[in-house]
Design a protein around this motif. Structure first.
Motif, mmCIF file in Angstrom:
data_model
loop_
_atom_site.group_PDB
_atom_site.id
_atom_site.type_symbol
_atom_site.label_atom_id
_atom_site.label_comp_id
_atom_site.label_asym_id
_atom_site.label_seq_id
_atom_site.Cartn_x
_atom_site.Cartn_y
_atom_site.Cartn_z
ATOM 1 N N ILE A 1 0.895 -0.965 -0.035
ATOM 2 C CA ILE A 1 0.076 0.044 -0.004
ATOM 3 C C ILE A 1 0.669 1.000 -0.219
ATOM 4 O O ILE A 1 1.980 1.291 0.744
ATOM 5 C CB ILE A 1 -0.776 -0.076 1.217
ATOM 6 N N LEU A 2 0.679 2.186 -0.816
ATOM 7 C CA LEU A 2 1.514 3.401 -1.058
ATOM 8 C C LEU A 2 0.472 4.552 -0.331
ATOM 9 O O LEU A 2 -0.497 4.766 -0.654
ATOM 10 C CB LEU A 2 1.528 3.862 -2.306
ATOM 11 N N GLY A 3 0.796 4.967 1.009
ATOM 12 C CA GLY A 3 0.315 6.085 1.553
ATOM 13 C C GLY A 3 0.851 7.343 1.371
ATOM 14 O O GLY A 3 2.162 7.391 1.626
ATOM 15 N N SER A 4 0.169 8.349 0.944
ATOM 16 C CA SER A 4 0.982 9.694 0.820
ATOM 17 C C SER A 4 -0.077 10.818 1.431
ATOM 18 O O SER A 4 -0.394 11.860 0.768
ATOM 19 C CB SER A 4 1.167 9.917 -0.487
ATOM 20 N N PRO A 5 -0.356 10.446 2.455
ATOM 21 C CA PRO A 5 -0.393 9.753 3.557
ATOM 22 C C PRO A 5 -1.439 8.623 3.709
ATOM 23 O O PRO A 5 -2.503 8.766 2.971
ATOM 24 C CB PRO A 5 -0.027 10.338 5.181
ATOM 25 N N MET A 6 -1.457 7.690 4.806
ATOM 26 C CA MET A 6 -2.569 6.820 5.224
ATOM 27 C C MET A 6 -3.344 7.443 6.327
ATOM 28 O O MET A 6 -2.501 8.049 7.212
ATOM 29 C CB MET A 6 -2.080 5.376 5.535
ATOM 30 N N ALA A 7 -4.342 7.250 6.437
ATOM 31 C CA ALA A 7 -5.281 7.737 7.680
ATOM 32 C C ALA A 7 -4.411 6.868 8.929
ATOM 33 O O ALA A 7 -4.136 5.627 8.835
ATOM 34 C CB ALA A 7 -6.602 7.326 7.830
ATOM 35 N N GLY A 8 -4.446 7.736 10.070
ATOM 36 C CA GLY A 8 -3.855 7.131 11.270
ATOM 37 C C GLY A 8 -2.371 7.340 11.222
ATOM 38 O O GLY A 8 -1.791 6.895 12.459
ATOM 39 N N TRP A 9 -1.723 7.889 10.377
ATOM 40 C CA TRP A 9 -0.280 8.019 10.436
ATOM 41 C C TRP A 9 0.281 9.574 11.057
ATOM 42 O O TRP A 9 1.375 9.854 11.274
ATOM 43 C CB TRP A 9 0.192 8.222 9.024
ATOM 44 N N THR A 10 -0.949 9.987 11.613
ATOM 45 C CA THR A 10 -0.876 11.514 12.175
ATOM 46 C C THR A 10 -0.259 12.468 11.440
ATOM 47 O O THR A 10 0.928 12.999 11.740
ATOM 48 C CB THR A 10 -0.551 11.656 13.715
ATOM 49 N N THR A 11 -0.287 12.202 10.031
ATOM 50 C CA THR A 11 0.472 12.916 9.132
ATOM 51 C C THR A 11 -0.813 13.657 8.371
ATOM 52 O O THR A 11 -1.128 13.063 7.498
ATOM 53 C CB THR A 11 1.534 12.185 8.394
ATOM 54 N N SER A 12 -0.594 15.084 8.249
ATOM 55 C CA SER A 12 -1.682 15.877 7.175
ATOM 56 C C SER A 12 -1.886 15.690 5.927
ATOM 57 O O SER A 12 -2.607 15.539 5.420
ATOM 58 C CB SER A 12 -1.743 17.054 7.961
ATOM 59 N N TYR B 1 -2.959 6.126 19.286
ATOM 60 C CA TYR B 1 -1.885 5.937 19.215
ATOM 61 C C TYR B 1 -1.103 5.922 20.738
ATOM 62 O O TYR B 1 -1.607 6.343 21.530
ATOM 63 C CB TYR B 1 -0.768 6.991 18.457
ATOM 64 N N SER B 2 0.159 5.450 20.775
ATOM 65 C CA SER B 2 0.594 5.355 22.155
ATOM 66 C C SER B 2 1.502 6.356 22.399
ATOM 67 O O SER B 2 1.799 7.215 21.542
ATOM 68 C CB SER B 2 1.616 3.953 22.109
ATOM 69 N N ILE B 3 2.256 6.505 23.526
ATOM 70 C CA ILE B 3 3.007 7.426 24.008
ATOM 71 C C ILE B 3 4.437 7.225 23.235
ATOM 72 O O ILE B 3 5.081 8.567 22.931
ATOM 73 C CB ILE B 3 3.174 7.377 25.520
ATOM 74 N N GLU B 4 4.739 6.097 22.672
ATOM 75 C CA GLU B 4 5.794 6.046 21.911
ATOM 76 C C GLU B 4 5.717 7.029 20.885
ATOM 77 O O GLU B 4 6.863 7.452 19.999
ATOM 78 C CB GLU B 4 6.036 4.699 21.525
ATOM 79 N N ARG B 5 4.780 7.072 20.118
ATOM 80 C CA ARG B 5 4.751 8.081 18.763
ATOM 81 C C ARG B 5 4.917 9.425 19.475
ATOM 82 O O ARG B 5 5.720 10.399 18.574
ATOM 83 C CB ARG B 5 3.211 7.912 18.177
ATOM 84 N N VAL B 6 4.558 10.039 20.318
ATOM 85 C CA VAL B 6 4.908 11.261 20.809
ATOM 86 C C VAL B 6 6.339 11.436 20.881
ATOM 87 O O VAL B 6 6.753 12.462 20.678
ATOM 88 C CB VAL B 6 4.161 11.571 22.224
ATOM 89 N N ARG B 7 6.835 10.598 21.613
ATOM 90 C CA ARG B 7 8.385 10.601 21.880
ATOM 91 C C ARG B 7 9.140 10.741 20.690
ATOM 92 O O ARG B 7 10.091 11.194 20.160
ATOM 93 C CB ARG B 7 8.714 9.348 22.665
ATOM 94 N N ALA B 8 8.750 9.674 19.658
ATOM 95 C CA ALA B 8 9.201 9.686 18.197
ATOM 96 C C ALA B 8 9.032 11.092 17.655
ATOM 97 O O ALA B 8 10.188 11.131 16.818
ATOM 98 C CB ALA B 8 8.548 8.430 17.392
ATOM 99 N N LEU B 9 8.127 11.565 17.775
ATOM 100 C CA LEU B 9 7.919 12.863 16.838
ATOM 101 C C LEU B 9 8.841 13.858 17.482
ATOM 102 O O LEU B 9 9.528 14.600 16.679
ATOM 103 C CB LEU B 9 6.601 13.358 17.131
#
Length: 337
Positions: free
Chosen positions: A70-81, A202-210
């Motif tokens: 699947i090519l996402g540019s982006p995909m829903a759920g990626w917290t990427t607008s 999403y988990s707290i790890e996504r916040v930390r990764a951002l």
């Protein structure tokens, strides 16, 4: 005729991509590292050529679902607008979208494509076999003077900002290496979702990764609101780059919302961005509560195309299944000790 060609992420490529005026933070190397890490996805960078001349770039990531690419540019759920294209102003976005189809389904061998490009209009999508949904966002033009921005807000919003100040609410800019910030934000986010009997998506790890990926380049503002006793009662995560700041996430304790820390956070962020030459604040979504800040709605359709009806059905089923899972987890959380 336009053509997409996949390329390696070299320093020269990143430098060229940074010359396009329609570039967004979501097109940067730092943001793609964040998405790749949290979604276990493979970044896809492509140049767009018209004959021998490079006229733009495409940004996406490939992931797998049900064994399908699947090519996402982006995909829903990626917290990427938005992702999509960076283009020479003379190149029609519809032409770039047409060139993307054989690249996605042919060269990349994908079974499904999703795209949300800030510059695409619904008229660009017609006749290309795409399905799309309206996905507007609310933005604020930061060009006017500060007092004009404040006056454009609803009266109740202005009163709430003043109330926060009178109540002793203070806005603090957290440092990127403040390890407690992600915990503060996520605990408050859980409280926000609990109000609707849900849990965060999403988990707290996504916040930390951002924070970990964007902070070294200085592309993120982390804000805390503290009450008169110094207790953290609200937080906001605000990536920014080029001409735009984004409201990636905000949260507050329900018991302290009468102090109006959320409005105070946004007002601080608007002024902070304006002082640094940022010309637009994007709330990343069109929820009605954002209108009180004097926003303008911008249409940004979310389009998708599948190789077969079966794949399209799997995508819709996955979306429904995620919503059911979220509610089930929320129920278990409420009854767990």
């Amino acid at each position: 005729m336009l053509r997409l060609r996949r390329v390696a992420p070299t320093a020269a490529l990143w430098a060229d991509r940074a010359t396009y005026d329609d570039r967004l933070i979501f097109h940067t190397e730092q943001w793609l590292r964040f998405v790749a890490e949290t979604q276990r996805a493979e970044p896809v960078l492509a140049t767009i050529t018209d004959g021998p001349r490079t006229v733009g770039h495409f940004t996406g990531l490939v992931t797998k679902r049900y064994g399908l690419r699947i090519l996402g540019s982006p995909m829903a759920g990626w917290t990427t607008s938005y992702l999509g294209f960076n283009l020479d102003p003379a190149v029609p976005r519809r032409a770039a979208l047409e060139a993307l189809m054989p690249f996605a389904f042919g060269e990349l061998g994908c079974a499904h494509l999703e795209i949300r490009d800030r510059g695409l209009a619904e008229t660009d999508l017609e006749g290309l076999g795409l399905r799309w949904a309206a996905a507007p966002t609310a933005v604020i033009d930061l060009g006017p003077p500060e007092d004009t921005l404040f006056a454009a807000m609803a009266g109740a919003c202005r009163r709430n900002i003043r109330k926060a100040a009178k109540s002793g609410v203070v806005i603090e800019e957290a440092q990127p290496d403040d390890e407690a910030f992600a915990d503060d934000f996520y605990h408050q986010l859980r409280d926000v979702f609990a109000k609707q009997n849900l849990v965060p998506t999403y988990s707290i790890e996504r916040v930390r990764a951002l924070i970990r990926n964007l902070a070294p380049a200085g592309h993120i503002l982390l804000l805390r609101a503290r009450d008169a006793d110094g207790r953290c009662i609200a937080t906001a995560v605000l990536p920014w780059y080029h001409r735009t700041m984004y409201f990636w996430g905000g949260a507050s304790w329900r018991e302290d919302q009468h102090l109006r820390p959320n409005e105070a956070l946004i007002w601080h962020a608007l002024r902070w961005a304006k002082e640094r030459g940022v010309t637009e604040f994007d709330f990343v979504g069109g929820n009605s509560y954002k209108a009180k800040y004097g926003t303008t709605e911008v249409a940004v359709p979310w389009a998708r195309r599948s190789r077969s009806p079966l794949v399209a059905g799997l995508r819709d089923a996955a979306k429904e299944g995620f919503a059911l899972k979220q509610r089930a987890v929320a129920r278990l959380t409420r009854v767990s000790p």
